[in-house]
Each structure stands twice: as C-alpha cells, then as structure tokens.
Write an enzyme that holds these catalytic residues in place. Sequence first.
Site, PDB file in Angstrom:
ATOM      1  N   HIS A   1     113.584  46.841  15.403  1.00 19.30           N
ATOM      2  CA  HIS A   1     112.231  46.601  15.079  1.00 19.30           C
ATOM      3  C   HIS A   1     111.306  46.638  16.081  1.00 19.30           C
ATOM      4  O   HIS A   1     111.491  46.151  17.412  1.00 19.30           O
ATOM      5  CB  HIS A   1     111.864  45.077  14.330  1.00 19.30           C
ATOM      6  CG  HIS A   1     110.946  44.663  13.632  1.00 19.30           C
ATOM      7  ND1 HIS A   1     109.836  44.455  13.990  1.00 19.30           N
ATOM      8  CD2 HIS A   1     110.674  44.916  12.146  1.00 19.30           C
ATOM      9  CE1 HIS A   1     108.824  44.493  13.196  1.00 19.30           C
ATOM     10  NE2 HIS A   1     109.401  44.836  12.049  1.00 19.30           N
TER      11      HIS A   1
ATOM     12  N   ASP B   1     113.296  46.478   6.266  1.00 28.69           N
ATOM     13  CA  ASP B   1     113.144  47.690   5.577  1.00 28.69           C
ATOM     14  C   ASP B   1     114.297  48.362   5.013  1.00 28.69           C
ATOM     15  O   ASP B   1     114.376  48.878   4.065  1.00 28.69           O
ATOM     16  CB  ASP B   1     112.506  48.649   6.354  1.00 28.69           C
ATOM     17  CG  ASP B   1     110.987  48.252   6.903  1.00 28.69           C
ATOM     18  OD1 ASP B   1     110.169  47.800   6.240  1.00 28.69           O
ATOM     19  OD2 ASP B   1     110.789  48.356   8.359  1.00 28.69           O
TER      20      ASP B   1
END
Length: 428
Positions: A306, A363
């Site tokens: 991330h 995600d």
Amino acid sequence: MSEKATITLEGKSYEFPVITGTENEKAIDISKLRGQSGYVTFDEGYKNTGSTVSNITYLDGEQGILRYRGYSIEELAEKASFTEVSYLLLYGELPTADQLRDFEHSLTQHTLVHENLVKVFEVFPTGSHPMGQLMTMMSALSSFYPDSLNPNKSPEATNLTVIRLLAKMPTICAMIQKKGKGHPVLYPQNKFDYVSNFLYMTFGNVTEDYTPDPVIVDAMNKLLILHADHEQNCSTSTVRIVGSSHANLYASVGAGVAALWGPRHGGANQEVLEMLEHIRDIDKGDVKKVVAEAKDKKRLLFGFGHRVYKNFDPRAKILKDACDKVLAKLGVNDPLLQVAKELEEAALTDPYFVERKLYPNVDFYSGIIYKALGFPTPMFTVLFALGRMPGWISQWKELREKNEDIGRPRQIYNGATLRSFPDIKSRK
C-alpha cells in the site's frame, strides 16, 4: 518555548512555527513563507504537505493504524453498524440509542429519488460505465434540490442536504447495478436497515421476495465501514478543494467520484480482479509462475502492499476474515477465487513478499468479496464510493464549518520565457 523551524534563503533567515497534532504529528507552518521571502515550496502530489488541520481521521502508515474520531477501525468493524460510523464521522461522536434511531429514521424518509431523476438515468446508453452514471447522478441531484446550491444556509438546511445525499446513495448505486443487468429498478423498503436495503434493491427481484443473508449483510457492513474515510487521499482532498470554492455538496462529491474513478485510486480493486482473470485465462492458473515473474520484476501484481501503509493494511486483516466467511457461506466454486486464494497464500508465506511487507491489501480482499457476492467488476468502484460517502460529506462539512480559505496550490513554472508574436508567414 514553542518549537520553531528556521529556513535560510539568500543569506536571510526566516522562522516558522511548528504545529503538533494530538497524536504528536509535527508540521512546519509555512503559510507565510511566500509573503515573507518570495519563495514557495515544491512537493509534487502534496505527499509531504498538510493542507488542513482535521479532527476526523487519524492514519499512521508505519504502525498500521486507522482511527475514525479516535476509535480504532478494528473495534468499529467488529461492533458498529455503518450508520453508527456515518453518524460518528458526520457529527463527531457515537450516537446514543435515541440519536441513532432518529438518524436512521431520517435516512429512511429520504431513500426515494425523484421520478424525473429516474428518467435522466434511463437515457444512459446500455453498457455505459457505472462510475460515469454515478458522477452524472451526483451532479444532477443539485438540479432537483435547488435549495442546496447555497452552502452558507442554516445548519438545519445543510443537514437536510447531507441526509438526502446519504439516504439516496444506496438507491442510486442499486439502480446502476440493475441497469447493467437490464432488470427493473426496485424501490427501497423502509423495513430494512441501511445495508440490508441496499442489498435488497441490488439483488432482489420484482418477481419474488428477497431477504439478505446475515453473513452477507455483515460482510457488506464491514466493507462500507472500512472504506468510510481514509484521511486526505486523492478523492477526499478533491472534495475539500472543490468545497473550498463554496460549491454545493452535490457538486463537491461529484468531483470526488470523478477522482475515485481513476485506477490509481478507487479502481484498484477492479484491477485486482482483472489481474486474477488474466492469471486464470492467459497463465492457465499457474500462480507459481506468476509469483516468480513478480519476484524477477517481470510482472506487476495488484492488491499487494500500500502507498500509505508501510507495514500492513489494518483493513485487510479484517476483510480476510470476512472474505473467508462469505466464501464458506456461499459455497462458491469459482476458479478465479481459487487463483486468488493461492496468490494470497504465496504472498503471506513467501519470504520475498514477507520481507518487503507486500501483504494483501484492502483492494485484494474487497474485490474477491464483491466478485463472490455477484457484483460485476465495473461496479466495484461504485461500491467504494458508497462506503466513502460519509467520509466525503464529513470532510466537506468540516471545511465549511471552519470556513477554510479557497484552495489555491502554487507551481514552479518551467515553460518558455517572454517571446514576441511572429507573423504567420515567418513561422517554421
């Protein structure tokens, strides 16, 4: 004595105050730098620049911490409903039982959308992208509620606009899903809670009764909570900068939807599914080959690591458990999801991924859950927007209540210097 920072430019020193946040974050206040020295700072993408002082969300990427109004994301996901979290973000405190009942009642009174807005929706061409539809619908709401165009009206009027938008968002998102399938739109049923109502309008059918499964409701509730706010990301800062011009809430949020549409932001979970489809179809499900190519930097894997979280994404830990429960409950036997599970296992155990902290992120898991629930891939970003809505509104409300200055970033000009205008015949 308060801490100060000194900048020396052309032999002259300038002092600037240091601001310290409640979590001991420190920032140098350079708001008077240009006025005093003529210099501006350069920070492409504003990754080291604080644009506001906010009370809403705290994020520590190094420690893997995410909190809304001081409450940890882990505790909120375990104990709260999405409407409770929405209230918390909007008004600063968790609601009492009476406040929550009144808030939920207000939402149920505004879930219907104007029939003329439905007519606008109906003219979208078949196959048009769900995010394009959502962006248009957000902007169109201002035409149906002209009293919302002035954001400087009374707090009561502003709150009505907030309630309308939050209440109609599930209805609009469900309409987009139905249009994609060519099915008739279902009207909301006020007997359901916020999340169950959305699932009813999305997966129900005019030909039969539908009651959402509690496991599905719980997973959807967690997904929305985990996406509800995330500090000053691309779409949120867009909402704030548009709102700083005193644009109305619908226009400001519409701009946020546009920012979210980009694959570098809200489209990330869609990229995860497209990657998994490529592995299934083109690589014939050979996950070992894919992992080896990723380690040799011959392939980019989406859904791992991330930009902000340098250790782990706290939201991903929560969604992993929800993902396992959903897949077990639905008994899904999808080769695509099998590829995802194998890829997850490789990322969690392979030293290459572990040492680099390339863990599956929010995600990765949200895309898998949405796929298992039956959402088409282009709808994923719409679902992201559904969850992010209370955060966007809260950020808009905060900047309006603080009456922040209009956003106006500076630039470093690097183009041509002064030139004279040549006659067209002499141009080469």
